[in-house]
Write an enzyme that holds these catalytic residues in place. Structure first.
Site, PDB file in Angstrom:
ATOM      1  N   GLU A 149     -52.810  10.474  50.590  1.00 51.83           N
ATOM      2  CA  GLU A 149     -52.309  11.460  49.620  1.00 51.83           C
ATOM      3  C   GLU A 149     -51.577  12.627  50.277  1.00 51.83           C
ATOM      4  O   GLU A 149     -51.843  13.800  49.981  1.00 51.83           O
ATOM      5  CB  GLU A 149     -53.459  11.930  48.716  1.00 51.83           C
ATOM      6  CG  GLU A 149     -54.104  10.750  47.988  1.00 51.83           C
ATOM      7  CD  GLU A 149     -55.341  11.103  47.168  1.00 51.83           C
ATOM      8  OE1 GLU A 149     -55.749  12.277  47.185  1.00 51.83           O
ATOM      9  OE2 GLU A 149     -55.895  10.198  46.516  1.00 51.83           O
ATOM     10  N   GLU A 260     -56.259   0.654  45.332  1.00 59.11           N
ATOM     11  CA  GLU A 260     -57.299   1.265  44.484  1.00 59.11           C
ATOM     12  C   GLU A 260     -57.079   0.945  43.007  1.00 59.11           C
ATOM     13  O   GLU A 260     -57.261   1.809  42.141  1.00 59.11           O
ATOM     14  CB  GLU A 260     -57.323   2.791  44.702  1.00 59.11           C
ATOM     15  CG  GLU A 260     -57.458   3.195  46.153  1.00 59.11           C
ATOM     16  CD  GLU A 260     -57.549   4.694  46.375  1.00 59.11           C
ATOM     17  OE1 GLU A 260     -57.875   5.417  45.417  1.00 59.11           O
ATOM     18  OE2 GLU A 260     -57.290   5.135  47.508  1.00 59.11           O
TER      19      GLU A 260
END
Ligand code: 9MR
Length: 365
Positions: A149, A260
């Site tokens: 991220e 994910e």
């Protein structure tokens, strides 16, 4: 005679005669689930993992907090237990994650930022952590989400730049990514190294992410692939939205891992995510017409996503963020509300989404 004849039909309602996902996708990609060791060894996750998974990701236990207790003090026990479980069942392990703006323990940043040597001390702690962790799992982990991220959510971060205004970025600037990847490569020349992020299906976020990726590739940073998190909701995203992200990775000669994947059954408006509970949909209960409709829409979406993944040779691993609906982070996010985002229900039974994914005879829509 009649009973024997009926037996297969009865079995079809359970799990014994369903195909194993790892066999269905053997020629395409590794497939698996994120899980933690104490969940992996209990039903319903255990049997599902053993039957279906060719890859396992640690949900929590390979993050810097809890694994890095303090400078040079590590807690590998839980992560080792998951690796042992996976290896004993012939399942490969993805490592998640070495450097993130969350789960970054304070000891990395100890000291006085005004001190001239502060940044080099933080850099040394990051390098040491990455080298020791990657070395510990060398030969046992096939891929690491090295940095998680890194891209900004809006152009407002770091003066409109591409980078998230994280603590790492504040101290080390964009070089923190180079530092983490180079340390990982030094510790294990064979493991695949990933830059993992969410929202790459959105053009503005993708642009910021690709700006970072291109800067790193230009500098010879050893990035092997891109992790696409894909936390989605029914109705939120189409395969056509995701395809440009896969294509952008391919154009750079890299591979993609779907890291994910989950699909919330709630089609919440942005207000629910921005200022929960504003606009958040009421809880759906199993057995209701709303539940059945949501699971049907979810199955259609899973099917179109897997059609996309199998159409791209560059997709070499696909992971759902959880095993079965009994345990999902979405039960508590963005509000406390039971969610059903995975391929198996809370009892471990295959959902319509499982059947949609496993039925590879279905033509792409
Ligand atoms: O699902 C994870 C949740 O249980 C943890 O509390 C949280 C913080 O460690 O991390 C969640 O997993 C996140 C993943 O590591 C990175 N992408 C977003 C995931 C969901 O928040």
């Amino acid at each position: 005679m009649a009973a024997a004849f009926l037996a297969p039909a009865v079995a079809r309602a359970g799990t014994s005669d369903i195909p194993a996902l790892k066999d269905v996708f053997r020629d395409h990609f590794k497939i698996g689930m994120a899980v933690d060791p104490w969940v992996a060894v209990e039903p319903p996750a255990r049997d599902i993992l053993i039957k279906h998974a060719s890859s396992i990701t640690a949900c929590e236990v390979m993050k810097p907090d809890p694994m890095g207790v303090a400078a040079d003090i590590y807690s590998f026990g839980d992560a080792d237990a998951l690796v042992d479980f996976a290896r004993s069942h012939g399942i490969a392990v993805r490592g998640h994650t070495l450097c993130w703006h969350k789960r970054a323990s304070d000891w990395f940043f100890a000291g006085d930022p005004a001190d001239a040597a502060y940044a080099s001390r933080v850099q040394a702690r990051l390098e040491t952590y990455v080298v020791n962790v990657v070395s510990h799992f060398r030969g046992k982990v096939y891929a690491w989400d090295v940095v998680n991220e890194a891209a900004a959510d809006s152009g407002a971060d770091v003066g409109g730049g591409a980078y998230r205004d994280s603590r790492w970025h504040q101290v080390l600037g964009p070089d923190y990514i180079d530092i983490a990847f180079r340390a990982a490569r030094a510790a294990d020349p064979a493991v695949q190294l990933f830059l993992n992020d969410y929202g790459l299906e959105k053009p503005d976020k993708r642009q910021r992410f690709m700006t970072i990726l291109d800067e790193k590739l230009k500098r010879g940073v050893p990035v092997d692939g891109v992790g696409h998190q894909l936390h989605l909701s029914i109705g939120s995203t189409t395969a056509a939205d995701i395809e440009p992200a896969l294509a952008a990775v391919e154009a750079r000669g890299l591979v993609s891992h779907v890291t994910e994947l989950d699909i919330s059954v709630y089609g919440d408006p942005a207000s629910c995510w921005d200022t929960p509970p504003a606009g958040c949909q009421p809880e759906i209960l199993p057995g209701s017409a709303a539940y059945d409709a949501a699971l049907k829409a979810q199955a259609d979406m899973y099917r179109s996503l897997f059609d996309l993944f199998t159409a791209h040779k560059s997709v070499t691993s696909v992971t759902t963020w959880g095993v079965a609906d009994d345990q999902t982070w979405l039960d508590a996010y963005p509000i406390m509300r039971k969610n059903y985002p995975l391929l198996f229900d809370a009892q471990g039974k295959p959902k319509p989404a499982f059947r949609a994914v496993a039925d590879t005879t279905h033509p792409a829509e």
